[in-house]
Scaffold this motif. Structure first.
Motif, PDB file in Angstrom:
ATOM      1  N   GLN A 104       1.048  -1.889  -0.056  1.00  0.00           N
ATOM      2  CA  GLN A 104       0.075  -0.052  -0.052  1.00  0.00           C
ATOM      3  C   GLN A 104      -0.034   1.407   0.166  1.00  0.00           C
ATOM      4  N   PHE A 105       2.047   1.479   1.042  1.00  0.00           N
ATOM      5  CA  PHE A 105       2.867   3.111   0.667  1.00  0.00           C
ATOM      6  C   PHE A 105       3.863   2.705  -0.822  1.00  0.00           C
ATOM      7  N   TYR A 106       4.105   1.520  -0.986  1.00  0.00           N
ATOM      8  CA  TYR A 106       4.395   1.703  -2.247  1.00  0.00           C
ATOM      9  C   TYR A 106       3.597   2.446  -3.545  1.00  0.00           C
ATOM     10  N   LYS A 107       2.483   1.649  -4.102  1.00  0.00           N
ATOM     11  CA  LYS A 107       1.269   2.027  -3.812  1.00  0.00           C
ATOM     12  C   LYS A 107       1.253   4.323  -4.075  1.00  0.00           C
ATOM     13  N   PHE A 108       1.065   4.914  -2.406  1.00  0.00           N
ATOM     14  CA  PHE A 108       0.499   5.240  -2.641  1.00  0.00           C
ATOM     15  C   PHE A 108       2.424   6.373  -2.866  1.00  0.00           C
ATOM     16  N   VAL A 109       3.329   5.759  -3.008  1.00  0.00           N
ATOM     17  CA  VAL A 109       4.173   6.832  -3.269  1.00  0.00           C
ATOM     18  C   VAL A 109       4.541   7.111  -5.005  1.00  0.00           C
ATOM     19  N   LEU A 110       4.141   5.894  -5.374  1.00  0.00           N
ATOM     20  CA  LEU A 110       3.634   5.805  -7.072  1.00  0.00           C
ATOM     21  C   LEU A 110       3.090   6.989  -8.104  1.00  0.00           C
ATOM     22  N   VAL A 111       1.565   7.189  -7.064  1.00  0.00           N
ATOM     23  CA  VAL A 111       0.549   7.675  -6.307  1.00  0.00           C
ATOM     24  C   VAL A 111       1.373   9.588  -6.848  1.00  0.00           C
ATOM     25  N   GLY A 112       1.780   9.069  -4.804  1.00  0.00           N
ATOM     26  CA  GLY A 112       2.624  10.586  -4.797  1.00  0.00           C
ATOM     27  C   GLY A 112       3.175  11.308  -6.069  1.00  0.00           C
ATOM     28  N   ILE A 113       4.367  10.595  -6.780  1.00  0.00           N
ATOM     29  CA  ILE A 113       4.722  11.143  -7.879  1.00  0.00           C
ATOM     30  C   ILE A 113       4.451  11.501  -9.026  1.00  0.00           C
ATOM     31  N   PHE A 114       3.504  11.175  -8.956  1.00  0.00           N
ATOM     32  CA  PHE A 114       2.422  10.704 -10.788  1.00  0.00           C
ATOM     33  C   PHE A 114       1.693  12.312  -9.925  1.00  0.00           C
ATOM     34  N   ASN A 115       0.968  12.417  -9.412  1.00  0.00           N
ATOM     35  CA  ASN A 115      -0.163  13.656  -8.870  1.00  0.00           C
ATOM     36  C   ASN A 115       1.451  14.802  -9.432  1.00  0.00           C
ATOM     37  N   THR A 116       2.601  14.756  -8.650  1.00  0.00           N
ATOM     38  CA  THR A 116       3.140  15.881  -8.420  1.00  0.00           C
ATOM     39  C   THR A 116       3.722  16.669 -10.241  1.00  0.00           C
ATOM     40  N   LEU A 117       3.956  15.500 -10.974  1.00  0.00           N
ATOM     41  CA  LEU A 117       3.810  15.288 -11.715  1.00  0.00           C
ATOM     42  C   LEU A 117       3.347  15.884 -12.859  1.00  0.00           C
ATOM     43  N   LEU A 118       1.476  15.696 -12.747  1.00  0.00           N
ATOM     44  CA  LEU A 118       0.653  15.745 -12.642  1.00  0.00           C
ATOM     45  C   LEU A 118       0.593  17.533 -12.563  1.00  0.00           C
ATOM     46  N   ASP A 119       1.103  17.963 -11.572  1.00  0.00           N
ATOM     47  CA  ASP A 119       0.306  19.331 -10.575  1.00  0.00           C
ATOM     48  C   ASP A 119       1.563  20.341 -11.388  1.00  0.00           C
ATOM     49  N   LEU A 120       2.848  19.607 -11.505  1.00  0.00           N
ATOM     50  CA  LEU A 120       3.676  20.739 -12.238  1.00  0.00           C
ATOM     51  C   LEU A 120       3.339  21.263 -13.584  1.00  0.00           C
ATOM     52  N   THR A 121       3.176  19.734 -14.648  1.00  0.00           N
ATOM     53  CA  THR A 121       2.742  19.767 -15.936  1.00  0.00           C
ATOM     54  C   THR A 121       1.649  20.920 -15.881  1.00  0.00           C
ATOM     55  N   ALA A 122       0.459  20.338 -15.379  1.00  0.00           N
ATOM     56  CA  ALA A 122      -0.486  21.449 -15.797  1.00  0.00           C
ATOM     57  C   ALA A 122      -0.122  22.939 -15.479  1.00  0.00           C
ATOM     58  N   LEU A 123       0.876  23.035 -14.136  1.00  0.00           N
ATOM     59  CA  LEU A 123       0.640  24.722 -13.977  1.00  0.00           C
ATOM     60  C   LEU A 123       1.764  24.755 -15.120  1.00  0.00           C
ATOM     61  N   ASN A 124       3.116  24.401 -15.629  1.00  0.00           N
ATOM     62  CA  ASN A 124       3.753  24.810 -16.540  1.00  0.00           C
ATOM     63  C   ASN A 124       2.727  25.227 -17.266  1.00  0.00           C
ATOM     64  N   GLY A 125       1.847  23.962 -18.088  1.00  0.00           N
ATOM     65  CA  GLY A 125       1.027  24.447 -19.236  1.00  0.00           C
ATOM     66  C   GLY A 125       0.119  25.539 -19.273  1.00  0.00           C
ATOM     67  N   LEU A 126      -0.287  26.060 -18.238  1.00  0.00           N
ATOM     68  CA  LEU A 126      -1.285  27.284 -17.913  1.00  0.00           C
ATOM     69  C   LEU A 126       0.099  28.769 -18.195  1.00  0.00           C
ATOM     70  N   ILE A 127       1.094  27.938 -17.795  1.00  0.00           N
ATOM     71  CA  ILE A 127       1.584  29.696 -18.019  1.00  0.00           C
ATOM     72  C   ILE A 127       3.088  28.845 -19.206  1.00  0.00           C
ATOM     73  N   VAL A 128       2.825  28.687 -20.334  1.00  0.00           N
ATOM     74  CA  VAL A 128       3.367  28.457 -21.654  1.00  0.00           C
ATOM     75  C   VAL A 128       2.201  29.078 -22.356  1.00  0.00           C
ATOM     76  N   LEU A 129       0.608  28.374 -22.218  1.00  0.00           N
ATOM     77  CA  LEU A 129      -0.634  28.919 -22.850  1.00  0.00           C
ATOM     78  C   LEU A 129      -0.667  30.397 -23.175  1.00  0.00           C
TER      79      LEU A 129
END
Length: 161
Positions: free
Chosen positions: A81-106
């Motif tokens: 469960q902890f490993y899954k939680f870490v994977l989801v956390g990494i994915f969410n961090t990348l999603l957050d940064l990509t969305a922020l970067n996308g808004l800035i670029v747009l």
């Protein structure tokens, strides 16, 4: 003869998260490369190796964690469960940064109150994604989503902000 499906092994989730994380990583890498060196129009070919490396590493990691949990029993049961939680956390961090970067670029706006607005939007996207991945995959809690439950999750996420 008994056949084991991919879903039963629990390796589909890590492979999917690894692949989606690789796509987000490529988007971030491309936008960073083009900003730093505008003459580069496409990322180097070796960047695309992450489309294989991320899913393989996350899947191998889950395989190892599952194996440890089976060998050592209940003491390590929470490790999966902890490993899954870490994977989801990494994915969410990348999603957050990509969305922020996308808004800035747009918009071309990276400072002032607009940045705070963009960060708020990217945070909301990541929190919604986190809620569903953690509910349905990490903690395997099925059933209908209740607004009160989601509200509590958002409140905890805001405190952690």
């Amino acid at each position: 003869m008994r056949y084991v499906t991919l879903k039963q092994t629990g390796l589909v989730g890590p492979a999917l998260i690894g692949f989606l994380s690789a796509i987000l990583f490529l988007i971030l890498a491309y936008s960073t490369i083009t900003k730093i060196t505008p003459e580069v129009t496409t990322p180097p070919l070796y960047y695309f190796a992450v489309l294989i490396i991320f899913p393989v590493l996350s899947t191998v990691g889950m395989f190892i964690v599952n194996d440890l949990a089976k060998k050592f029993g209940e003491r390590f049961g929470v490790l999966t469960q902890f490993y899954k939680f870490v994977l989801v956390g990494i994915f969410n961090t990348l999603l957050d940064l990509t969305a922020l970067n996308g808004l800035i670029v747009l918009t071309g706006i990276a400072v002032g109150w607009h940045f705070s607005l963009f960060k708020g939007i990217s945070f909301v996207i990541a929190v919604i994604n986190s809620y569903f991945w953690n509910k349905l995959w990490t903690f395997s809690v099925g059933g209908k989503t209740k607004p009160v439950e989601f509200g509590k999750f958002v409140a905890v996420s805001l405190v952690g902000l």
